[in-house]
Design a protein around this motif. Structure first.
Motif, short mmCIF file in Angstrom:
data_model
loop_
_atom_site.label_atom_id
_atom_site.label_comp_id
_atom_site.label_asym_id
_atom_site.label_seq_id
_atom_site.Cartn_x
_atom_site.Cartn_y
_atom_site.Cartn_z
N ILE A 67 23.35 -36.83 -7.42
CA ILE A 67 24.25 -37.34 -6.38
C ILE A 67 25.14 -36.20 -5.88
CG2 ILE A 67 26.10 -38.98 -5.84
CD1 ILE A 67 23.49 -40.34 -6.39
N CYS A 68 25.35 -36.12 -4.61
CA CYS A 68 26.28 -35.12 -4.06
C CYS A 68 27.70 -35.57 -4.35
CB CYS A 68 26.07 -34.99 -2.55
SG CYS A 68 27.28 -33.87 -1.78
N PRO A 69 28.51 -34.78 -5.06
CA PRO A 69 29.87 -35.18 -5.38
C PRO A 69 30.79 -35.22 -4.17
CG PRO A 69 29.48 -32.91 -6.06
CD PRO A 69 28.18 -33.45 -5.59
N ALA A 70 30.39 -34.60 -3.04
CA ALA A 70 31.24 -34.56 -1.85
C ALA A 70 31.07 -35.80 -0.97
CB ALA A 70 30.95 -33.30 -1.04
N CYS A 71 29.79 -36.24 -0.77
CA CYS A 71 29.55 -37.36 0.14
C CYS A 71 28.71 -38.49 -0.46
CB CYS A 71 28.89 -36.87 1.43
SG CYS A 71 27.19 -36.27 1.19
N ASN A 72 28.38 -38.35 -1.74
CA ASN A 72 27.60 -39.35 -2.49
C ASN A 72 26.16 -39.51 -1.98
OD1 ASN A 72 29.68 -40.09 -4.31
ND2 ASN A 72 30.61 -41.36 -2.72
N HIS A 73 25.66 -38.50 -1.33
CA HIS A 73 24.26 -38.55 -0.91
C HIS A 73 23.35 -38.60 -2.14
CE1 HIS A 73 20.53 -37.57 1.13
NE2 HIS A 73 20.35 -36.57 0.26
N ASP A 74 22.37 -39.46 -2.10
CA ASP A 74 21.41 -39.60 -3.20
C ASP A 74 20.23 -38.66 -2.94
OD1 ASP A 74 19.72 -40.28 -5.20
OD2 ASP A 74 19.68 -42.43 -4.76
N TYR A 75 20.10 -37.68 -3.82
CA TYR A 75 19.03 -36.69 -3.65
C TYR A 75 17.66 -37.26 -4.01
CZ TYR A 75 22.49 -32.92 -3.17
OH TYR A 75 23.50 -32.11 -2.74
N ALA A 76 17.67 -38.39 -4.75
CA ALA A 76 16.40 -38.99 -5.21
C ALA A 76 15.57 -37.93 -5.95
CB ALA A 76 15.62 -39.58 -4.03
N LYS A 77 14.35 -37.66 -5.47
CA LYS A 77 13.50 -36.67 -6.15
C LYS A 77 13.49 -35.32 -5.42
CE LYS A 77 10.41 -40.08 -8.20
NZ LYS A 77 9.00 -40.55 -8.37
N GLU A 78 14.40 -35.14 -4.49
CA GLU A 78 14.44 -33.89 -3.73
C GLU A 78 14.88 -32.73 -4.65
OE1 GLU A 78 15.81 -34.85 0.72
OE2 GLU A 78 17.21 -35.62 -0.80
N LYS A 79 14.30 -31.55 -4.45
CA LYS A 79 14.63 -30.37 -5.24
C LYS A 79 15.50 -29.38 -4.46
CE LYS A 79 12.08 -31.66 -8.74
NZ LYS A 79 12.71 -32.09 -10.01
N ILE A 80 16.01 -29.83 -3.33
CA ILE A 80 16.81 -28.94 -2.48
C ILE A 80 18.12 -28.57 -3.16
CG2 ILE A 80 15.79 -29.76 -0.32
CD1 ILE A 80 18.18 -31.58 0.05
N GLN A 81 18.71 -27.39 -2.78
CA GLN A 81 19.92 -26.86 -3.39
C GLN A 81 21.17 -27.15 -2.54
OE1 GLN A 81 19.98 -25.25 -6.37
NE2 GLN A 81 17.78 -25.57 -6.62
#
Length: 371
Positions: free
Chosen positions: A343-357
């Motif tokens: 989870i992105c701590p700034a906007c709570n975006h759910d990365y799911a299975k993404e490997k992006i940085q």
């Protein structure tokens, strides 16, 4: 140095500003107090006592003056062998010269065989050295125009003894050192080990109570070095000669009854018999000097996490402990598995299975978290 003049001093390449005039004055007061106390309660078994030794090399360079010795305290008992170990530039040779009266310390003082030699000058100082202490240096420093026999006899001749009487005593010493057959050889005809034996004989001829040696085996090959060290052991046991030896050699340091670790002009630790210079941590005993100063060796300082503020949770007779204050502590968890945050701590975006940085919503860097 003019009265009231302040200066800067350095440790290695880093410049350090300090009220060093006040430190020197304090060191001098400590020595005077120590000298008076020792006049009242002199330990007859002590041959050397130094208190609050400072030595400053003045310099006009941009780095400023260099403080070679920083309030040292040291004593050597009669018949004791003490080694001084430490890296180059730590003040070992300066210390030896100050202890032997070859150099006047900037502050503090030295009591040699019950006499404060830092107050002696000229003939009185020379006589005190002749009666009490001898020097052995890395190079033999023999007089090139004199035979081995006459080199050994020279100290007695300088004291006014007849040359024939001095030669008799010199020959006896050369016999003791297994050099009788080379007595009439010139220095250029002698090997390095033979020259060093002649230098040792010259140091012994005045029956010194203390020998100050600066890297005495530094210019010798390993085999000759061991022969000289064997000789030191014989002198130490058979003649009860006290030694203070500056050395980088682990075998020489192991010969001593104890070793003092010198760094940046301060004694930081003491080591017992058979010290291993390659691993000083094994036998290290940290020193708290008479002023209450503690200086930690660099490797030990790194081990506790560097400099900072420390609390004293326990202090009692013969025991003390230190603990870094809470706000300066850095906890490092070893062998922890870290993963990319889901989870992105700034906007709570759910990365799911993404490997992006980087977060595709707000552009924040994706942190690592503990599994």
């Amino acid at each position: 140095m003019s009265e009231g003049q302040l200066f800067e001093h350095t440790i290695g390449q880093g410049k350090v500003k300090g009220d060093t005039e006040e430190e020197l004055s304090k060191a001098q007061e400590e020595f005077e107090k120590s000298r008076i106390e020792r006049m009242v309660s002199q330990d007859d078994n002590e041959i050397l006592h130094a208190s609050g030794l400072y030595h400053v090399y003045e310099s006009q360079s941009i780095e400023g003056n260099v403080v070679a010795l920083r309030g040292l305290h040291v004593n050597v008992m009669r018949g004791e062998a003490v080694a001084v170990v430490g890296p180059s530039g730590s003040g070992k040779s300066t210390l030896l010269k100050c202890l032997g009266g070859l150099m006047q310390p900037s502050a503090g003082g030295v009591i040699l065989n019950g006499t404060a030699i830092t107050r002696l000058q000229g003939v009185d100082l020379v006589k005190m050295r002749q009666k009490t202490v001898s020097f052995i240096f890395q190079e033999a420093n023999l007089l090139p125009d004199l035979s081995a026999l006459d080199n050994v006899a020279q100290p007695l001749v300088h004291q006014g003894e007849l040359i024939m009487d001095a030669r008799v005593k010199a020959l006896e010493l050369l016999r003791f050192l297994k050099m009788k057959d080379r007595a009439h050889g010139m220095p250029e005809e002698l090997s390095g080990g033979e020259q060093q034996r002649v230098a040792i004989a010259r140091a012994l001829i005045t029956d010194p109570k203390l020998i100050l040696a600066d890297e005495p085996t530094g210019a010798l090959d390993p085999i000759t070095s061991r022969e000289v060290l064997k000789l030191f052991k014989e002198l130490h046991k058979e003649r009860d000669v006290a030694f203070l030896i500056v050395t980088h050699n682990r075998e020489v340091a192991a010969f001593a009854d104890r070793s003092l670790e010198l760094r940046d002009g301060r004694f930081v630790a003491q080591h017992g018999e058979s010290v291993d210079i390659a691993d000083l941590n094994v036998s290290r005993e940290i020193i708290i000097d008479d002023t209450g100063t503690v200086t930690l060796p660099p490797d030990l300082l790194a081990q506790i996490g560097g400099a900072g503020r420390f609390e004293i949770p326990n202090a009692e007779q013969n025991e003390i402990s230190f603990a870094r204050v809470e706000e300066e502590r850095i906890d490092i968890e070893e062998n922890s598995d870290l993963i990319l945050s889901p989870i992105c701590p700034a906007c709570n975006h759910d990365y799911a299975k993404e490997k992006i940085q980087m977060c595709p919503e707000c552009g924040a860097s994706r942190p690592m978290i503990k599994l």
